[in-house]
Structure formats: structure tokens, C-alpha cells
Design a protein around this motif. Structure first.
Motif, short mmCIF file in Angstrom:
data_model
loop_
_atom_site.label_atom_id
_atom_site.label_comp_id
_atom_site.label_asym_id
_atom_site.label_seq_id
_atom_site.Cartn_x
_atom_site.Cartn_y
_atom_site.Cartn_z
N THR A 19 0.83 -1.21 0.00
CA THR A 19 0.00 0.00 0.00
C THR A 19 0.86 1.26 0.00
O THR A 19 0.48 2.29 -0.56
CB THR A 19 -0.97 0.01 1.20
OG1 THR A 19 -0.23 -0.15 2.41
CG2 THR A 19 -1.99 -1.11 1.07
N ASP A 60 0.69 4.51 -2.60
CA ASP A 60 0.80 5.92 -2.19
C ASP A 60 1.93 6.62 -2.95
O ASP A 60 1.81 7.78 -3.35
CB ASP A 60 1.04 6.03 -0.69
CG ASP A 60 -0.15 5.56 0.14
OD1 ASP A 60 -1.27 5.55 -0.40
OD2 ASP A 60 0.05 5.22 1.32
N ASP A 73 -6.75 3.27 -4.73
CA ASP A 73 -6.10 3.42 -3.42
C ASP A 73 -7.15 3.45 -2.31
O ASP A 73 -7.02 2.76 -1.29
CB ASP A 73 -5.27 4.70 -3.42
CG ASP A 73 -4.32 4.79 -2.22
OD1 ASP A 73 -4.13 3.77 -1.53
OD2 ASP A 73 -3.77 5.88 -1.99
N ILE A 129 -8.71 -0.03 -1.89
CA ILE A 129 -7.82 -0.96 -1.17
C ILE A 129 -7.88 -0.68 0.33
O ILE A 129 -8.02 -1.59 1.15
CB ILE A 129 -6.38 -0.85 -1.69
CG1 ILE A 129 -6.29 -1.40 -3.12
CG2 ILE A 129 -5.41 -1.60 -0.78
CD1 ILE A 129 -4.95 -1.16 -3.78
N ASP A 130 -7.80 0.61 0.69
CA ASP A 130 -7.80 0.99 2.11
C ASP A 130 -9.11 0.62 2.81
O ASP A 130 -9.12 0.32 4.01
CB ASP A 130 -7.55 2.50 2.26
CG ASP A 130 -6.12 2.89 1.88
OD1 ASP A 130 -5.26 2.00 1.85
OD2 ASP A 130 -5.90 4.08 1.60
N PRO A 189 -6.20 -7.58 -0.83
CA PRO A 189 -5.61 -6.23 -0.91
C PRO A 189 -4.15 -6.23 -1.34
O PRO A 189 -3.71 -5.33 -2.06
CB PRO A 189 -5.78 -5.69 0.51
CG PRO A 189 -6.89 -6.47 1.09
CD PRO A 189 -6.80 -7.84 0.49
N ALA A 191 -2.89 -4.25 -4.57
CA ALA A 191 -1.91 -3.17 -4.44
C ALA A 191 -0.70 -3.44 -5.31
O ALA A 191 -0.17 -2.53 -5.97
CB ALA A 191 -1.50 -3.01 -2.98
#
Length: 230
Positions: A11, A15, A49, A52-53, A60, A64
């Protein structure tokens, strides 16, 4: 614990690519063809994003990883062009025509999507399977979920980049251009290509030849999509 650490690393990678695209958005002129594609793609990557969060993917970590490997292919093309190195054939038309005054924003967006989904997505699936030591079938659910978000690009492009009121769209050549290219078909072709390339992973010369031919064909499509209207 290891799985949580691996997910955190994946993740963080999402970002990082989002931040790189935001930096590009700030640096490029809004009319630059690469900037047009970057804005569209950034909005989808930010949506991936968030999904996924919030637990919107079956796995996930694989989602990612796929998202990062996918975005990195585009960012590598940007870096190549910035360093005066030729990017993949599928990306070259966008970088060559990025400042042409006769090419409309819709065309830039479609050319970028053609290269990114047609060329990069298949390779990103293979990259993901190698990274996670799995088979394409193991990431298919996440591929489908990412693909569904990508399909939303067509509606977004139509809303944001199609010129003129709806009553005039039917007469605009861009309406016919948009109708001649299907993101759904491109996504399906990318999945089929990924499976073929995975099957050829132990035959690197044959796999490389397959990628080169696919890349060249997509480059021709990109040039057609970027035909200047004036």
C-alpha cells in the motif's frame, strides 16, 4: 505479522505512485497531452487506493501489487521520454504529439489508455505473478475489480473531455472516434495477452517477440487515435 508487513509495503507503493502522478500534474502544462492522460489516470489510481484501504478488494496485497506494477509501467514511459530515451512503441505517439495544437484532449486520453491498458496491463499481471509467486488465476478477481474501475474512465472521459452540448455530439467526429474504441475490449485483450505471456514465461525469446509485436500494433492504433483534426 508478515502478511500485514507485506500489505503495508504494497500500500505504501500505491501511495508512492499516486504522489508521483500528483507531482506530474503540478509540473506539466494543463494542455500537454501527457498531462491530460495523467489527470484521468490519477483520478482512477486514487480511487483504487481508497478502495484498497476500505477493503474493497478480495486480496488487498495482490491488488496493491498489481496497481503499483501497472502504474510503474506508465511512469517508466514518462521517465524515458524525459531522459530522451524512446519509450515503448505503444507510448511513442502520445509523447510525440503531446503538444500538437490539432489534437484534442479526448484523443490524448484515448491514446494514453490504449497504450496503458493494451501494453502495460498485460505485463503488469505477469510482473505481479512473479512478485507474488502465483498464477494469473490467483489475481483474476483483483484484475476484474481494477478493470471495473478502469472502465469508469470511459464515462469520465465523455463527461469531462467531449466538446459541445449533447445534441451536437452525434455530429462531432470525436463521437465516432470514442465509439470505435472500447475499453472493455481492451481490458479483455490485456487479460488474454497476460495469460499467453505467462504461458510463455519459460520461452523468453518467444515471449519477447510476442510483446514486441503487441507493442508495435498498439503504437499504430495510437497514431490513428491522435490524427489531428486541423
Amino acid at each position: 505479522m508478515m502478511r500485514l508487513e507485506q500489505l503495508s509495503t504494497a500500500t505504501e507503493g500505491v501511495d508512492a505512485v499516486v504522489e508521483r502522478m500528483r507531482t506530474l500534474d503540478e509540473r506539466l502544462h494543463p494542455a500537454d497531452g501527457v498531462a491530460v492522460f495523467n489527470r484521468v489516470y490519477l483520478s482512477v489510481t486514487e480511487e483504487v487506493d481508497r478502495s484498497i484501504d476500505s477493503g474493497g478488494f478480495p486480496d488487498p496485497r495482490s491488488a496493491a501489487t498489481l496497481d503499483v506494477r501497472f502504474a510503474e509501467r506508465y511512469l517508466d514511459a514518462v521517465d524515458s521520454a524525459a531522459d530522451d530515451r524512446p519509450p515503448a512503441h505503444s507510448w511513442r505517439p502520445l509523447f510525440q504529439y503531446r503538444r500538437h495544437p490539432g489534437v484534442r484532449p479526448l484523443q490524448f486520453a484515448l491514446a494514453g489508455i490504449n497504450a496503458h491498458i493494451g501494453h502495460d496491463l498485460a505485463l503488469a499481471v505477469v510482473d505481479t505473478c512473479r512478485t507474488l509467486d502465483c498464477e494469473p488465476a490467483d489475481v483474476e478477481a483483483d484484475f476484474d475489480r481494477v478493470g471495473a474501475l478502469l472502465v469508469s474512465l470511459e464515462e469520465r472521459i465523455r463527461d469531462d473531455l467531449m466538446p459541445g452540448p449533447d445534441l451536437l455530439e452525434v455530429a462531432d467526429p470525436l463521437t465516432h472516434l470514442l465509439g470505435s474504441w472500447s475499453l472493455n475490449r481492451a481490458r479483455d485483450a490485456a487479460w488474454a495477452a497476460a495469460r499467453v505471456l505467462w504461458g510463455l514465461r519459460h520461452l523468453p525469446d518467444l515471449a519477447e517477440d510476442c510483446v514486441e509485436r503487441m507493442d508495435g500494433a498498439l503504437g499504430l492504433v495510437g497514431r490513428c487515435l491522435l490524427t489531428p483534426w486541423r
